[in-house]
Every structure is written in structure tokens, then in C-alpha cells.
Write an enzyme that holds these catalytic residues in place. Structure first.
Site, PDB file in Angstrom:
ATOM      1  N   HIS A 308       0.818  -1.068  -0.002  1.00  0.00           N
ATOM      2  CA  HIS A 308      -0.081  -0.067   0.043  1.00  0.00           C
ATOM      3  C   HIS A 308       0.802   1.257   0.012  1.00  0.00           C
ATOM      4  CE1 HIS A 308      -3.148   2.847   1.186  1.00  0.00           C
ATOM      5  NE2 HIS A 308      -4.013   1.974   0.879  1.00  0.00           N
ATOM      6  N   ASP A 366      -7.983  -5.301  -0.148  1.00  0.00           N
ATOM      7  CA  ASP A 366      -8.358  -6.262  -1.146  1.00  0.00           C
ATOM      8  C   ASP A 366      -8.065  -7.417  -0.993  1.00  0.00           C
ATOM      9  OD1 ASP A 366      -7.405  -3.313  -2.740  1.00  0.00           O
ATOM     10  OD2 ASP A 366      -9.371  -4.034  -2.906  1.00  0.00           O
TER      11      ASP A 366
END
Ligand code: SDX
Length: 431
Positions: A308, A366
Site C-alpha cells: 500500500h 483487497d
């Protein structure tokens, strides 16, 4: 933004320039460079905006080191546990948790905006049945500006509010219609006696031949997925919505731009890409091969669902999502789901591997959402549309905030030009 006396001094070729430093309510200070080009004739350079604050906002705060996510100051794990999606929508839109009366009015308003103009049904029939639902959503949401002319004037606060309500309310209907169209089943109209999450599940899975029985565990898991994806500071798709809005584009056009950006596998498309990766890996014994590929600089393969831009710790949403995954798979009696086994073993190996630990590559939101959605019966092509349904409230809240910001002006970055300098045209016979 509060006045400041603190400055940063930039020295270029012996000349010094004082730049104001602004302090946030929490998080890193920012150096205000709005006057730098006028004073020093230089640009700053930050492709990907890794060190750039693009706006002032009060909606969502992320601490990537701590793995903390706050919506209007409330931590995401508390909201996921104690609140529900439409209450979080109210919080993001208006800044405070609603009273019982405010919540009842808001939920009633959203519920009564869930149908779309009947003529919009024709749009779906213009697509191929195998069109990706994200393509359909970009098209249909953009086309809303052709149907809802009474909520496109961005200078009218009431029209801004109606547009916000319409978008939040109609996105599940549009996403469900995109799904039904792709599988050749008839559209299912929303019902006003169901929750937001239950309505979406029913519009996706009900058929005229029999009533769809809503399982409260799946309804809760669906609502939690919506809550966990609602907003996330200035991510790529939110920044796209803000940039589109800065030109004065109508809200439906701005949200369609956000949907298009979210589609990418590095962003909202990662949940679909993650499931497809788990299916490609297939069995636990093949995980080392893929871990090696993820580390190989010559191989563009990346572990989808890991890493991320901001979180250099566990994504706090992934922690909650992991709990939901266990609940849903346990309910569906698929806790030995081979995909989940691969996912859990991949997570264990990746978290123990120094490559991922050194680069702070943890599972993100996700990683688990796709497993839950797969177990609930959604095809992977519906994962990102569901993300878009949830993120619409974040996009529209940020859109409203920017429109109310007196400092707002059209977004117009500059560049580091490395092309040819001035030269004269060469006639074709002389080339
Ligand atoms: C979302 O911004 C948001 O807030 C987004 C989001 C939201 O709610 O809006 O949180 C939603 O988009 C979550 C992220 C979903 N994407 C994925 O899961 C796709 C896989 N992840 C990567 O593509 C990547 O981690 C990004 C895009 C998410 C972040 O990329 P960055 O910040 O630009 O990091 P980077 O590409 O510079 O990587 C840093 C290093 C690199 O190695 P070096 O060049 O330093 O040697 O880490 C490596 C990368 O090669 N790396 C990975 C990796 N992610 C980064 N290596 C293997 N697998 C990965 N997944």
C-alpha cells in the site's frame, strides 16, 4: 487553514526562500509551496505524489505507520463493529454521527432514491452481455447527468445534496443491474423495506421464479464490506474525482471519472486481480514459485492484495475483513475453501519473508474482500463494482468538501520537460 509563523527555508544557488509550514490537527506538517514558482521560478517534482498534500480535508485521516484509519475522528474498527454503512455515509457527508431522528430521515431519503429512471434501462441493452460491469457502470453513471438535470448545478447547495443522495442510493441498483445483465437474468427492482446491504444482495441474487431469502450473516458481511471501503483520504480515484470537479464538471461526470480510475488493478481492481492470482496459484505447494516471482525485479508480477502506498503496517481494514471472511466461510461451510487455504498460507509465508517485511508489504483491504465476495457467490468481475458502490460516498463527500473550499481552483500540475527544445519545421523532401 490557520495562519502560521513557522517557515521552511529553501536555498537555491545561494538565494533563500521562506515557505510557510502549516500544522494539521494530526499527522505530518505541510510546507506550503503555492508561491514557490512565483518567487523562485522553480517547480517541485513529485510523480505519484508520494510526498505531496493536494488539499485541506477534514474527512479521513490515515496513519500508515500505526495502521490507523479515522473517519471524522472515529476509528474504522469501531465503526465496522458498532455502526453500519448508511450511518457512516451520514458521518462522512455531514461530519458528525446522526441522532436517531437524523438517521431515520437520512435512511428514508436514500431508500426512496434507489430506483433509476426507467428509460436508463435501455443503456444496459446497448452493451454486450460480456462487457465488464465496470465498463457498464462508467457509462451508466456518466449518463445520469443526461437524466437528472435538476441536480447538476454545482453552485446550488440543494442540488449538490440531491445529487449526493441520488448517487449513494442508485449505485447499488446500477451495479446489480450490470450484474443481472451480464448473466442474462431480469433486473430486480429495489425494495423499500430492506436495508441497503440486503437490498443489494436481493437485487443481485433474487430471480422471479422464487423469493430470495436474506441471510443476516451475509447481510452483515455485505454492510461491513461497504463500510470498510467507504473513504480513504486522497487515493487515486478520489483525487481523480477532485481533479474532475475542479473544472466545474457535474457530479455524475466526476463520479464516473472516479469509477474509471478505481478499475485499475493497482487500485480498486486489486480485489479481482487478487482472486484471479489465488486461482492461478491454485494450491499451497505452488506459493513459493509466486513468492519468488514477486521478488524478481525482472518479473512484473506483484502479489495482488499486498502492499500500500500509505500503510507500512497492517491495513486496519484488512484485520476487520479477515474476521468477516472467517464468519462468512464458517456460515457457508466452506472454511476449508481451497482459495482461503492458499490465501492464509500465502499471508503466513509473505509475512515471514524478509523481502515483504523489509518493504512493509502487508495484506491490504483487497486481500480478504475478494475471498468473502467469492464465497457469497459474486463473480470476480463484480468485486470492483462493489468497491465503487461503497466508495461513492467517499468520492461525493470529498467532492462536496472541495466545492465548499474557498481556496479551490482548477487543478493544473506542471512538469519536468525533457523533450526537444525549439527547432524549425523540416520539409518532407529534406528529411
Ligand atoms: C487500494 O491509495 C489507497 O488508499 C488505495 C486503497 C483505497 O482504499 O482507496 O487503499 C485501495 O488500492 C489498495 C491497494 C491495492 N493494490 C494492490 O493490492 C496491488 C498490489 N500492490 C502494489 O501494486 C503496490 O503495493 C501499490 C500500488 C498498492 C503501492 O505501490 P507504491 O506505493 O507505489 O509502492 P512501490 O510500487 O513503489 O513499491 C515499493 C516496493 C517496490 O520494490 P523496489 O522497487 O523498492 O525494490 O515494494 C515492491 C515494489 O516492487 N512492491 C511489491 C508489491 N507492492 C510493492 N512487491 C511485490 N508485491 C507487491 N504487491
Amino acid at each position: 487553514m490557520a495562519e502560521t509563523t513557522r517557515t521552511a527555508t529553501l536555498t537555491i544557488d545561494g538565494q533563500s526562500f521562506d515557505l510557510p509550514i502549516h500544522s494539521p490537527s494530526v499527522g505530518p506538517d505541510v510546507i506550503d509551496i503555492t508561491k514557490l514558482y512565483g518567487q523562485a521560478g522553480v517547480f517541485t517534482h513529485d510523480p505519484g505524489f508520494t510526498s505531496t498534500s493536494a488539499c485541506e480535508s477534514s474527512i479521513t485521516y490515515i496513519d500508515g505507520i500505526k495502521g490507523e484509519l479515522l473517519h471524522r475522528g472515529y476509528p474504522i474498527d469501531q465503526l465496522a463493529e458498532k455502526s453500519h454503512y448508511l450511518e457512516v455515509c451520514y458521518l462522512l457527508l455531514y461530519g458528525e454521527l446522526p441522532s436517531a431522528a437524523e438517521l431515520e430521515i437520512f435512511e428514508s431519503t436514500i431508500t426512496r432514491h434507489t430506483m433509476i429512471h426507467e428509460q436508463m434501462h435501455n443503456f444496459f441493452r446497448g452493451f454486450r452481455r460480456d462487457a465488464h460491469p465496470m465498463a457498464t457502470m462508467v457509462g451508466v453513471v456518466g449518463a445520469m447527468s443526461a437524466f437528472y438535470h435538476d441536480s447538476t448545478d454545482i453552485n446550488d447547495p440543494r442540488q449538490r445534496e440531491i445529487a449526493s443522495h441520488r448517487l449513494i442510493a442508485k449505485m447499488p441498483t446500477i451495479a446489480a443491474m450490470a450484474y443481472k445483465y451480464s448473466i442474462g437474468q431480469p433486473f430486480v427492482y429495489p425494495r423499500n423495506d430492506l436495508s441497503y446491504a440486503a437490498n443489494f444482495l436481493r437485487m443481485c441474487f433474487a430471480v422471479p421464479a422464487e423469493e430470495y431469502v436474506i441471510d443476516p450473516v451475509l447481510e452483515r458481511a455485505m454492510d461491513r464490506i461497504f463500510t470498510l471501503h467507504a473513504d480513504h483520504e486522497q487515493n487515486a480515484s478520489t483525487s481523480t474525482v477532485r481533479l474532475a470537479s475542479s473544472s466545474g464538471a457535474n457530479p455524475f461526470a466526476c463520479i464516473a471519472a472516479g469509477i474509471a480510475c478505481l478499475w485499475g488493478p493497482a487500485h480498486g481492481g486489486a480485489n479481482q486481480a487478487c482472486l484471479e492470482m489465488l486461482k492461478e496459484i491454485g494450491t499451497v505447494d505452488r506459493i513459493p514459485e509466486y513468492i519468488a516471482r514477486a521478488k524478481d525485479k525482472e518479473d512484473p508480477f506483484r502479489l495482488m492484495g499486498f502492499g500500500h502506498r500509505v500503510y507500512k503496517n497492517f491495513d486496519p481494514r484488512a484485520k476487520v475483513m479477515k474476521q468477516s471472511a472467517d464468519e462468512v466461510l464458517d456460515l457457508l461451510g466452506v472454511e476449508d475453501n481451497p482459495l482461503l487455504q492458499v490465501a492464509k498460507e500465502l499471508e503466513r509465508i509473505a509475512l515471514e519473508d524478509s523481502y515483504f517485511a523489509d518493504k512493509k508489504l502487508f495484506p491490504n483491504v483487497d486481500f480478504y474482500s475478494g475471498i468473502i465476495l467469492e464465497a457469497m457467490g459474486f463473480p470476480t468481475s463484480m468485486f470492483t463494482p462493489i468497491f465503487a458502490v461503497s466508495r461513492t460516498v467517499g468520492w461525493i463527500s470529498q467532492w462536496k468538501e472541495q466545492l465548499a473550499d474557498p481556496a479551490m481552483k482548477i487543478g493544473r500540475p506542471r512538469q519536468l520537460y525533457m523533450g526537444e527544445t525549439l527547432r524549425d519545421y523540416v520539409e518532407i523532401e529534406d528529411r
